[in-house]
Every structure is written in C-alpha cells, then in structure tokens.
Enzyme design. Structure first.
Site, PDB file in Angstrom:
ATOM      1  CE  LYS A  58       0.246  -2.960   3.969  1.00 23.37           C
ATOM      2  NZ  LYS A  58      -0.780  -2.541   4.970  1.00 23.37           N
TER       3      LYS A  58
ATOM      4  CG  ASN B 123      -0.519   8.211   7.980  1.00 25.59           C
ATOM      5  OD1 ASN B 123      -1.158   7.233   7.560  1.00 25.59           O
ATOM      6  ND2 ASN B 123       0.784   8.034   8.152  1.00 25.59           N
TER       7      ASN B 123
ATOM      8  CB  THR C  69       2.630  -6.026  13.624  1.00 25.09           C
ATOM      9  OG1 THR C  69       3.735  -6.937  13.155  1.00 25.09           O
ATOM     10  CG2 THR C  69       2.559  -5.949  15.093  1.00 25.09           C
TER      11      THR C  69
ATOM     12  CB  THR D 221      -1.080   0.245   1.219  1.00 24.68           C
ATOM     13  OG1 THR D 221      -0.132   0.024   2.260  1.00 24.68           O
ATOM     14  CG2 THR D 221      -2.061  -1.135   1.163  1.00 24.68           C
TER      15      THR D 221
ATOM     16  CD  GLU E 204       1.749   4.739   6.303  1.00 25.84           C
ATOM     17  OE1 GLU E 204       1.207   4.125   5.687  1.00 25.84           O
ATOM     18  OE2 GLU E 204       1.407   5.592   7.337  1.00 25.84           O
TER      19      GLU E 204
END
Lengths: 426, 426
Positions: free
Chosen positions: A198, A421, A209, A172, A295
């Site tokens: 992933k 985010n 997780t 993603t 991220e």
C-alpha cells in the site's frame, strides 16, 4: 506495467495467498465514516465508501517473521505494538486497517493492542502472535467499535483466494492494487513468495516507506529473513520516492511458514541466496509499482547511476534526481530540460567531480544523450519528445570514476498531486 | 506584504540605489529570443518579451565587497569568475543577465569573462572590479552579441533612480519585484543599505539560494562584511525554501562604498552590530518576499521553532516542516491536517523527544492549538479555517526542552507550481 525479473524466478498469481498455507480476507467495517474529534461526521475518502478498510492475513502454521519500520520519530502506535510482538521472531497473522493511521493519539497503543486481542480471539491464537498495522489520517482517535463489530465476519471469510479483498482494504489514495508473487527453488523444492503493498503518498526513501506484507512457504530462520529484508529494503523501497515525506506508519514485514518442505535455511548458503533473490524481485517490483502509482503520477521514472566511486554515492545521486521537484515537473511537462538534471546531480550530498558526469535518457521511444562531461550537449528536441511521451522513462547517469551503481524510482509531479493532498481530509 | 523590522532601522525607498553613490540601469538587450542549439528559435519566457534582461549596478567609488555562493557542485560559470574577481575584497560594479544561466556550457567562463570586459570598457574600470551573474535556463550557450550590442545603451542610461529598471532585468518567473532599503546609524552618521533579490523557483536553504545584490554607503572592511553576510545568510535566505532545489547560480553579494562618511568599521564593535542588524533586516525581508513569491505560491508560511536543545535543531525542524510537500499542499488546500506537521517534525534529521512537542498555528484570522505533547488535540475546524484563509500563516512549534530557536519561511504547493515548471523552456 511490465514486471522486471532478475535471476532465477518465475512470476505467479495470488499475491499474499500464493504461498502454501496463507489465507486472507478484507471487509468494509465502516471506518470510512468516522466521527471527527469535534463531533462532526466527515467522509475521509469518498472512494473509500464502498472500499474495504480492514484486512486479515493468516498462516495455517506459525511463521518465522521479521520486519523493518519507519525512521520517523513520530511513530504510529501499531509499530510500537508490532515491534514488541515480533521480538521473538515469530508471528501467525496480520491485522491491518486503512482510513485512520492511529498515530499521534493519546490512546494509540491501547487501540492497537485491542485490535490484536480482537483478531486473536477470532483466530484462536495468542495476541502476541499478531502483527498490527494502520494507515490513513494521522491524529484522529481510532474508533474501535467498527473493528470489533466486523472481526467475526472478517475471520469467517478468510480464504486461500482472499488476497484481492485484503489488498483492497489497505489502499488509501492508491489508484491500482499492488501485488506480486514468484516461485523459486531452494534445495530442489519449489517455494513461493508473494507480497502486497500500500502506498502512493508520504513516500520517501528513508526506511520501509510503505505498508508491505510478504508471505512465503519457505523454511528459513527469522534471523536470516531479517538479514535479507534489511539488505533488500535499502536497494528497493528505500530507493523509491514520491514526495520526500517519510511516513509515521511505514512497515514491511515478512512471514515464512515453512510449508514448502525445503531443508530449513539457517546459514548464508546457496538456498539463502535464492531466498534473497526472490525477496529482491518481490520488493523491487513493488517499489516500481509504488513509484508509478505515486499520488497524481502519470509516469514512472527510473534513474540508473553507474561509474560512481561507491554504491553509496550512486544511491545519493540517483535519489537526488528523482526527488527534485523541478525534475519531476519537467517529466510531467515532457520537457527535456537537461540543465535541471545536472542541477539535481550537483546538489547531491556526496563528493564527486561534476565535470566527468554524462547524462542519457531513454524509453521505448528511443535513447538520447543529454549531457557529456558536465555540459549539456546538442540534441534533437524531436527525439527527446518521443522519449518523454512514454509512460516509463529512464535517466542514465555515468559518474565517470568508478564501479559504484544504484537505481532509484520516482514519478512526475502533477496537478493531481496537489489536488489529492490539498484536501485529503475532507 | 508587510515589512518586518528588528532593532533600530528605518525603511526607506530606492532599493539598490538608496545608498549614496550607487547608480543602476536595466534594458532589454534581446536575450528573450535566443537560438536553441538545434537551430530553432524559441521564446523562453513569453512575459520576458517586453521585459528587461540585462542590468548594471555601479558605485561612484570603489567598494569593499563580499559574497556567498551556491553549494551546488554544478556551479554557474559567472560564479567562478566573480569568486576570482572578488578575492581581493574589492568591486565596483555588477553586470547581470536573466533568461540564460550560462551554466553547464563548455564556453561558460569565456562568456562570463567577456561580459565583464564589455561592461568594464563602457564604465572605464578594470574587468577585475566587475561582479558578474546570470540566471535563466541551464545548459544553453549564452549568445554574447545581444549583450555586446546593448552595453553602451545600458551604461549611458545609468542613474541614481535606476533600481527599478535593474530589478526588472533580473526577474525570471518572479511575479513581483523584490527590493528593500533601510537607514541606520553608525557612529552618529546616517548610513543607508538597499538590496534587490531575484528568485522564485529552484530555491532551497542550502546556501545563498538566489541572486541578491546589496549596496550600502557604510564604510566597513571587506572582512567584516563577509563575516556579517555569512552569519545573516544562515538565518535568512538559507531558512527560506520554495521547492527544495538548490540552484547552480545562487549568489548574494554586498558592496560598501563608504560614502556615508562614518568612521571606518574594522572591529566587531557597536557600529558593526548596527551594520549587521541592518543587513539582517534587508535579508530577512527579502527572504520573506522570496518565499511569498515562490513559483505558483498563494501563501507565505512562517515556521517558528522554540524550546529546542539548540538553534541547530530548531533550524532543522523548521526547515523540515516548510519543505514537506504534504504540508505545503495542505496549506494550499486550507486543511488543518495537524498530523502532517507532526509527521514532518518527526522525520527531521535531529535528535529530540517528539512526545514533548507542542504545535500551534496562527495568522490574522486567529490562533489555534493543533497539538500537545506529540498528540493532535481537539480543535475547532471553523477557527482553523479562519486561520488558514489568510495569506500569511505562522506555525509555532515548541520542542519543550531548551532555549534553541529558529524561523523558516516557505510557501504552499499549488497547481501553478507544476504548470510553471512543467513547461519552463517553451
């Protein structure tokens, strides 16, 4: 990034297709564009436009299988279906999509069941032998049509070199593919194990997780796979955190098809130890990759705690440090603010004497003492800067009171985390 | 921002000087420039150059006093000294500095003691009647000279209008002064209570969470102040979170000098209820200001949970939502990603049935249903955008199973949080 190796294993190529008898494939079935519930159309992830979004992993033979799942009470529908299918300790294939998590929807289980039926039809196997998983936006109805339309192409394209295509389909916000494979020996036979993972956000050490799929040609009972997996997850994926958010869809599953021809492992003997060690190496390296690819992350941080009264205390302290937003920001800013490390140790939910705690920091740039016996010590800001300039930084904490130890993995907190985010859906 | 009011109180001006008989002052003694341990000189906070860094609050009469402190095991030295001084339920004055936290230093207690002695000398009182507090960088030796040199000026400048000067001196990364005062009635007498608060980072609901000083002219026993304070802190400051980091130096203290002339309160009667309500209003409003002024924050988020099986469950769920990095990023991005709210509810460490949980969101821009019975519902993205554009946003969660309720306050996670904390020391 560099791989880490513990014990007697050898790294090989091939990811989930490294072990004998595992095919995989990934295609773009068109989930990237999907209708919003309000009727509008939105492109969830601009990069996903050209990216695969649907994957299959299939074993030539039936597998012994085991899995661990998220502890979140808002569980993704695919998890409920997979749990049911895997209850007999057997599985044959994995169907997985990205873009849409199929979670918090009224028809989630129905859609997850349908994914299994569609895949099983193409593969000529029973739907109950399917493992199903989804990852992506929560709370939007999963459109089944693109999956139905793409299934034939997906199955026909299965190959023993399809690990890369499958891996792309589960990503993603991941910026790098995360896979690894090892060879190890059991009873004189060479076995192979490979895995792909992933995950880069909504990652926190509170259970599986992430989505992780591990395949092996070892011959071993489902019960022993479960035992090894439950043990390894505690000291690998559960010790990695990106942002403290425990996802709704986390799942790690292991499929073993026995095609290596080793003597079946049914007791906790030396062969079991070899299997467990291979699994640890796979999962530990995937955990490190996951933290590094957190991220927006620019650095991997390892926190090694030793000298604790128990491994449990060491785990709690190591996690407390890598989860601290202030600590993570300081790593991003390359600022050796040692007080923040003591602060994060100090609020860890365990009993210990902070006045015995030493803190060091090291990387390829050098090693430096930051604190002794609960107090920050004098250190060269110049050396600290050199240590912090590196991509992989280790914090070493000695609790000064026992033999308990643990390692946790995290990353820095950056502008890009907020950017990714702040606007994930649009 | 707008003040919130519960029960029978009236807002007045004056902060910690609003109550009868309290003087305050703040000066810049020069802690902003301080030698690093390595011998270099560095300006910790550029804005602090022209900012006050040392404050006194003094009562004309001896006070009944009570306090609550951080639960962090790495406790600031000033906390250890204040705990000792306040053990007899009495205090007369507060000395507090910013810039340097006097924590994780070998000579911390010695320096905190010295601060009390220096202030007490100027005030002609006993050092044991001093409350001492520090906030700023952890792990750098506190230079006592600037404090010693500035003490005379600080004491001579004390005035009944000195609340603003004192408040400036306790701010670090705060972008707005945070003070409030109320009038209330006890036994026919008008009493006054005022408070000031410092805090915008390293803030998490695990105890006092900040430096807060509250003064009142009410006549009430130290034991009852402690009872009211310990109760109020749980539902106010402990329900506010900026970044999940519990500071080493958190302290809230209340001093009551009795100069309002009310009949002394020594039982849990109606007067005690009035006192407790005034304290709740002070602390609730300070908690909201603190969350709104969270480092880098652009929005205040309130999460109101009701219908839980207990207040405790409601508290855990409310905190889980406001502490979620993904939720906080989504608020910053003004993106109504309802799945993330269910995700954060789902991993809250309490037992409940997520399939009964409803979620709504409101602000001055409107109100919108995001989820019903554990599933995300259809909503207008346009209305959601209007709700999220506002500065103060409320998430309403109905757990659908009881009468337990709680409110928590947080803020969004922004680029500026990372910027402020990536480079705090330089």
């Amino acid at each position: 990034m560099e791989k880490k190796k513990i014990g007697n294993i050898k790294f090989v190529e091939g990811g989930v297709c490294a072990a004998k008898g595992f095919k995989a494939n990934g295609i773009q079935c068109g989930l990237a564009h999907k209708p919003l519930t309000s009727g509008e159309s939105v492109n969830v992830n601009p990069a996903a436009k050209k990216k695969n979004d649907l994957a299959l992993i299939v074993s030539d033979r039936e597998c012994a299988a085991a899995a661990v799942y998220t502890t979140n009470k808002a569980k993704g529908a695919p998890i409920l279906v997979t749990k049911k299918h895997i209850a007999d300790g057997k599985a044959r294939a994995v169907i997985v999509n990205s873009v849409n998590a199929n979670t918090c929807n009224p028809d989630g289980v129905e859609k997850a069941d349908k994914m299994c039926v569609l895949a099983a039809e193409q593969l000529g196997i029973a739907p109950e032998d399917m493992i199903v998983a989804s990852t992506g936006v929560i709370g939007q109805v999963l459109p089944i049509e693109p999956i139905a339309n793409g299934m034939k192409e997906l199955a026909e394209g299965l190959s023993y070199e399809g690990n890369g295509a499958a891996l792309e389909a589960i990503m993603t916000t991941d910026t790098m593919p995360k896979e690894i494979a090892v060879e190890f020996e059991m009873g004189g036979k060479i076995c192979t194990m490979g895995g792909m993972l992933k995950g880069s956000g909504m990652i926190h050490p509170n259970m599986a997780t992430t989505l992780t799929f591990i395949t092996t040609d070892a011959d071993i009972s489902a019960e022993l796979i479960q035992r090894a997996l439950s043990g390894c997850v505690k000291v690998t994926l559960n010790m990695a955190s990106v942002d403290g958010d425990t996802s709704t869809n986390d799942m790690v599953c292991v499929m073993a098809n026995g095609m290596a021809g080793n003597k079946p492992v049914v007791h906790e003997d030396a062969d079991y130890q070899a299997f467990e060690n291979a699994l640890y190496n796979i999962m530990m390296n995937l955990a490190r990759m996951m933290a590094r690819d957190g991220e927006g992350a620019t650095k991997l941080v390892e926190c090694a705690v030793n000298g604790a009264d128990s491994d449990k205390t060491a785990q709690i302290v190591a996690k407390s440090v890598i989860c601290s937003s202030l600590f993570k920001s300081m790593i991003f800013g390359e600022d050796a603010n040692a007080g923040r490390i003591y602060c994060a140790i100090g609020y860890a939910d365990a009993e210990f004497d902070i006045s015995k705690v030493d803190v060091d920091m090291c990387s390829k740039g050098g090693k430096i003492a930051l604190g002794r016996k609960g107090c920050v010590v004098e250190f060269s800001e110049e050396t600290a800067k050199k240590v912090l300039e590196e991509d992989e930084i280790t914090i070493i904490i000695n609790m000064g009171c026992g033999a308990g130890s643990a390692v946790a993995w995290g990353c820095d907190l950056t502008y890009d985390y907020v950017k990714i985010n702040g606007d994930y859906r649009s």
